[in-house]
Every structure is written in C-alpha cells, then in structure tokens.
Design an enzyme around this catalytic site. Structure first.
Site, PDB file in Angstrom:
ATOM      1  N   ASN A   9      74.762  63.809  58.419  1.00 29.05           N
ATOM      2  CA  ASN A   9      73.662  63.741  58.988  1.00 29.05           C
ATOM      3  C   ASN A   9      72.343  64.662  58.459  1.00 29.05           C
ATOM      4  O   ASN A   9      72.751  65.868  58.844  1.00 29.05           O
ATOM      5  CB  ASN A   9      74.136  64.207  60.509  1.00 29.05           C
ATOM      6  CG  ASN A   9      72.584  63.511  61.687  1.00 29.05           C
ATOM      7  OD1 ASN A   9      71.794  63.419  61.126  1.00 29.05           O
ATOM      8  ND2 ASN A   9      72.276  63.520  63.312  1.00 29.05           N
ATOM      9  N   ARG A  89      74.200  58.651  58.659  1.00 26.38           N
ATOM     10  CA  ARG A  89      72.230  58.439  59.437  1.00 26.38           C
ATOM     11  C   ARG A  89      71.374  58.578  59.547  1.00 26.38           C
ATOM     12  O   ARG A  89      71.082  59.439  58.436  1.00 26.38           O
ATOM     13  CB  ARG A  89      72.702  59.374  61.020  1.00 26.38           C
ATOM     14  CG  ARG A  89      71.607  59.827  62.040  1.00 26.38           C
ATOM     15  CD  ARG A  89      71.820  60.941  63.098  1.00 26.38           C
ATOM     16  NE  ARG A  89      70.578  60.512  63.867  1.00 26.38           N
ATOM     17  CZ  ARG A  89      69.575  61.273  63.976  1.00 26.38           C
ATOM     18  NH1 ARG A  89      69.437  62.335  63.116  1.00 26.38           N
ATOM     19  NH2 ARG A  89      68.796  61.505  64.972  1.00 26.38           N
ATOM     20  N   HIS A 177      67.737  57.556  68.774  1.00 24.87           N
ATOM     21  CA  HIS A 177      68.616  57.780  68.668  1.00 24.87           C
ATOM     22  C   HIS A 177      69.955  57.119  69.805  1.00 24.87           C
ATOM     23  O   HIS A 177      70.855  57.201  70.349  1.00 24.87           O
ATOM     24  CB  HIS A 177      68.361  58.628  70.825  1.00 24.87           C
ATOM     25  CG  HIS A 177      67.885  60.222  70.731  1.00 24.87           C
ATOM     26  ND1 HIS A 177      66.967  60.372  71.389  1.00 24.87           N
ATOM     27  CD2 HIS A 177      68.010  61.169  68.727  1.00 24.87           C
ATOM     28  CE1 HIS A 177      66.136  62.065  70.502  1.00 24.87           C
ATOM     29  NE2 HIS A 177      67.105  62.056  69.617  1.00 24.87           N
ATOM     30  N   ARG A 237      58.007  68.979  69.421  1.00 25.11           N
ATOM     31  CA  ARG A 237      57.277  67.719  70.033  1.00 25.11           C
ATOM     32  C   ARG A 237      56.593  67.239  71.027  1.00 25.11           C
ATOM     33  O   ARG A 237      57.112  67.909  71.894  1.00 25.11           O
ATOM     34  CB  ARG A 237      58.250  66.497  69.055  1.00 25.11           C
ATOM     35  CG  ARG A 237      58.989  66.492  68.047  1.00 25.11           C
ATOM     36  CD  ARG A 237      59.819  64.727  67.605  1.00 25.11           C
ATOM     37  NE  ARG A 237      60.775  65.810  67.175  1.00 25.11           N
ATOM     38  CZ  ARG A 237      61.806  65.051  67.215  1.00 25.11           C
ATOM     39  NH1 ARG A 237      61.610  63.914  67.816  1.00 25.11           N
ATOM     40  NH2 ARG A 237      63.177  65.212  66.383  1.00 25.11           N
ATOM     41  N   GLU A 374      77.802  61.281  68.305  1.00 25.46           N
ATOM     42  CA  GLU A 374      77.341  60.546  66.876  1.00 25.46           C
ATOM     43  C   GLU A 374      78.106  60.675  65.367  1.00 25.46           C
ATOM     44  O   GLU A 374      77.823  59.212  65.427  1.00 25.46           O
ATOM     45  CB  GLU A 374      75.773  60.874  66.417  1.00 25.46           C
ATOM     46  CG  GLU A 374      74.536  60.674  68.135  1.00 25.46           C
ATOM     47  CD  GLU A 374      73.358  61.834  67.556  1.00 25.46           C
ATOM     48  OE1 GLU A 374      72.473  60.921  67.998  1.00 25.46           O
ATOM     49  OE2 GLU A 374      72.940  62.922  66.610  1.00 25.46           O
TER      50      GLU A 374
END
Length: 398
Positions: A9, A89, A177, A237, A374
């Site tokens: 990732n 990913r 996500h 963000r 993940e």
C-alpha cells in the site's frame, strides 16, 4: 496453494506492507517503510507483534533499491516456496476498472492514463508495480482498486450536476476507502449476519475519513466523490467546500499549485486548529483552536450520517473503524451524542473500553467498533486471481 502473498500500500512518503500465507491467508508479518523521500526506515513485526527488523537507508537511496531490499526481506520470510504474488492497493480505478486484476503491460498503460483523475495518488501507487515488474517480471502482480466497491451505487448517487459533455470525460462520484468498507462488510456478515442484511453506515475515520452507506452489504452512497478531498473534514484535507471558495482564491492571486497544496495538505484539522492534523495531539491539547477543530470534525460526521440515513431510508447500525474510529472513544461519543435524535444511545463504559459493541441495551441503533484490515482484503483478492490463473493454465493444457 503453496507460497506467500505480499501486499503493498504505497503513499507519497510511506509504504505499508504485509505478508500472508497464500493458501490460508494467515498473516505472517506486517510492516512499513517510512520517510521514503528522505532517510527511509523499514520496521516489521510478526503476527505476535514481535519486532523482526529495523533497517535504514541513506538519504537519497533510489526507491527501486528500497523495494528490491523489501522483496528480499519478504522472500526470506516467505518460507521455502517463496513469494507467489504481490497485491497492490490502487486508490483510483477510473470508470472502467471495477474489480481486481492481474497486471499486464496493457493494464499498466491504462492505469497510467488515469493519472489526471488522481495525480497525487496514482503515480505513488504504481511506482512499486513498475519497480517489481522490472526486478521480477515473472512474479504475478495484482491491483485492487479502492473505487471498485462503490460501483454498486445507483446512478443518481454517482451523478455530478455539470454539463453532460464534461461529465462524459469521466467526472462522477467514485467513492474511496472501498477495500476498508469491503472488509467491514465481510466481517459484519460473519459476526452479525442479521445486521449485515440491514441498513448500515460505516465511519472510516483516520487521516483520510469518509462514510459509506451499506444496504445488505452493498455500497449505495458514500461521502467521498470525484476525489479524496470530498466529504468529511480530514487530517489535512478540507472535505466538502463551496466551489466558489476555490474561484475566490484564484481571483485573490493564489496559483493552481498553491490552492491544490492548501486543500490537500494545509486544511482540515491542521488548518482549523493551526496545531496539528493528528487527532491524538488535538485531544490532549487545551487550546480553544484544537477544540474547535474537533467540534467541526464531529459535527460534519454527524450531519453526513443524517444524510446517508436518508439515502438508506433509516439506519440499523453504525460501525466505527480506522485509526480514529477504533481508538478515540471521545470522538465516537461526541458523534453519537449528536445522533441521539435517531434513538442512538451509547454505553459509556463499553465505549471507553473500545469494546466491539458500544451501544446501550436500549439503543434503537446498534453501534460497533470493528478494526479494518485493507491488507487482508488485498490478500484475499490476490489469492482469487492466483486461483483463476491456475485454473486458466489447467484448462489450457486440457
């Protein structure tokens, strides 16, 4: 199926990795390479959290060298069968890539062409794919897209109110996500099948944050849209913002690059507090600015949950996951307090203990904390591609 699967990732300055048994998907080790742009440092732990290594590279070491060393480390711990595949990913799959896929030269070219959709993530996601293709061209690589899980959203949930000619260039609400949400949906189906068949909102709250509305385990709406800037307030963000603000900043003389950097790296919790984008730091701060940032964070989450509840036609369960969602009971309590009108009641003791089920017995809504993984989801998809490749070879030879 013998051997091991490595999952990667990749971000702009870090690379998370994990190693799994290819047959059973039992985790073997997990780790990360941090500060890739400076003096890179790799740490790894086995499945019992015992330290396996800590390695540093000199400043300026090429990424290809770091990745080559990581592959050697992975081979050393992969058993006598070695690595059989690497799963990656990929944040953005664009309009056409709706499921995991084995990497081919043509696919790589297609993914490179998506860079304008997500210039801050795609190059970093693809860097290890290119490096491994050069170092071990015979090693199977699989790409797993964060956007794929949300392709089940109805057309209206993907729509953007811009001229059709512009929308046709690939502008839509993609959602992100997805690997995390897919893992939570699977875990919920395994541990609470009755809930999994209902109306569930999952709150993935970390440095990046979003919500997803699940109906019978399928995504029907999410707070992130065309980019990972949309929706909730995040570490650095901005989340949802009036487009007029961006136009105003441009008229005030800010360059495109300055605005982009502001929205991605200098806004959110960091921008509001002026202290940090790390929720742990803000929770220990007594500064009024820190409290204001936390209040905005939880306010926006609660109001967005209300919106997703409308999309679902009600809500049966709320699931918290990711770093903040799993480890910040104060944040969970603040969000749930704003949702009392839904009949949601939290058990303060269970919440403080980070229990799996944290709702009170009288609560109309089941509230749970489920750790996401993940990497396990990437390993699962990679295993499926390995098996498909094996079946294809068997069929080809009769």
């Amino acid at each position: 199926m013998a051997g091991s699967v490595l999952t990667l990732n990749a971000g702009s300055s870090s690379l998370k990795f994990a190693l799994f048994d290819a047959a059973t998907l039992t985790p073997i080790l997990r780790g990360a390479v941090d500060d890739i742009q400076a003096a890179a440092c790799m740490t790894a732990q086995d499945n019992d959290a015992a330290s396996l290594t800590e390695r540093r590279w000199a400043t300026g070491t090429p990424f290809e060298t770091i990745l080559h060393d990581l592959l050697d480390f992975s081979h050393d711990h992969a058993g006598h069968e070695g690595l059989v595949a690497v799963g990656h990913r990929i944040v953005h799959g664009g309009p056409d890539h709706v499921g995991p896929a084995a990497v081919t030269p043509d696919l790589l070219d297609a993914l490179e062409a998506l860079t304008p959709l997500d210039p801050l993530h795609i190059p970093h996601n693809l860097a290890p794919v290119h490096a491994i293709a050069a170092a071990g061209p015979r090693l199977l690589q699989v790409v797993c897209f964060d956007t794929a899980f949300h392709r089940t959203m109805p057309t209206v949930a993907q729509a953007v109110a811009l001229p059709i000619a512009i929308v046709d260039s690939g502008i839509r609400r993609y959602g992100f996500h997805g690997l995390s949400y897919e893992y939570i949906a699977r875990q919920l189906a395994r541990t609470a099948p009755d809930l999994a068949r209902g109306r569930v909102i999952v709150a993935h709250l970390g440095a990046g944050a979003s919500l997803c509305a699940l109906q019978r385990g399928v995504s029907i709406a999410t707070t992130m849209g065309f980019s990972v800037l949309d929706g909730l307030v995040m570490a650095t963000r901005c989340g949802s913002i009036d487009p007029g603000v961006i136009l105003y900043l441009g008229r005030m003389g800010h360059s495109f690059a300055e605005i982009e950097d502001m929205l991605y790296h200098r806004s959110g919790l960091l921008g509001v507090s002026g202290i940090s984008g790390d929720m742990r730091t803000l929770l220990t701060s007594e500064a009024a600015e820190a409290r204001a940032a936390i209040e905005l964070f939880t306010y926006r989450i609660a109001t967005e949950i209300g919106g997703l509840a409308s999309a679902l036609g009600g809500i049966d369960a709320l699931i918290f996951t990711a770093g903040i969602g799993e480890h910040a009971p104060e944040i969970r309590a603040a969000i749930c307090a704003r949702l009392a009108w839904l009949g949601l009641n939290l058990d303060e003791t269970l919440n403080a203990a980070d229990a799996v089920r944290i709702s009170a017995a009288a609560s109309k809504i089941d509230v749970r904390v489920i750790a996401t993984d993940e990497e396990a989801m990437i390993a699962h998809h990679t295993q499926a591609i390995i098996r498909a490749e094996i079946r294809s070879k068997v069929d080809a030879h009769g």
